[in-house]
Scaffold this motif. Sequence first.
Motif, PDB file in Angstrom:
ATOM      1  N   UNK A 180      -6.970   2.504  -4.899  1.00 18.61           N
ATOM      2  CA  UNK A 180      -6.223   3.195  -5.464  1.00 18.61           C
ATOM      3  C   UNK A 180      -4.587   2.694  -4.949  1.00 18.61           C
ATOM      4  N   UNK A 181      -4.263   1.651  -5.351  1.00 25.73           N
ATOM      5  CA  UNK A 181      -2.915   1.905  -4.229  1.00 25.73           C
ATOM      6  C   UNK A 181      -2.472   0.724  -5.943  1.00 25.73           C
ATOM      7  N   UNK A 182      -2.849  -0.004  -6.735  1.00 25.39           N
ATOM      8  CA  UNK A 182      -3.257  -0.457  -8.203  1.00 25.39           C
ATOM      9  C   UNK A 182      -3.343   0.956  -9.161  1.00 25.39           C
ATOM     10  N   UNK A 183      -3.656   2.106  -8.318  1.00 25.11           N
ATOM     11  CA  UNK A 183      -3.895   2.709  -9.602  1.00 25.11           C
ATOM     12  C   UNK A 183      -2.102   3.604  -9.453  1.00 25.11           C
TER      13      UNK A 183
END
Length: 127
Positions: A124-127
């Motif tokens: 989610x953080x990389x998205x």
Amino acid sequence: RRMSEGEYKKLVLQVEDLSSDLSALQKEKEKMVQNLRDSNRAAEKLQHYIEALEKRDMESTLEINTLKDEVNELLDKIEDIEARGARGVYEQGELLREFQAEKEALLASKKEVQVRNREYKRKIETL
């Protein structure tokens, strides 16, 4: 023949002696009969006492056997309780092992969920 006065007196003395002896023998016989009666009474009392002792002995033996049976029953019950207790301890151990295994499985599952959650957070953080 006629008896002389001396012979007659002698004969009278012999009869008196025999009469006295007979009287003494009769008294001795009465004493012996009384002793025999006393002995018979004592023997009867002794017989009753022996019978009472034999009865008491039989009752005591019966009571002892009854107590032995009761003790054996109690020992059997104790053995049964001990066996059930041992089974209970074994069953508790089995339940504890099952619980421990389930706990470890849940902890492993929790760790897997935590690892996945971290992976999802990174995604989610990389998205």
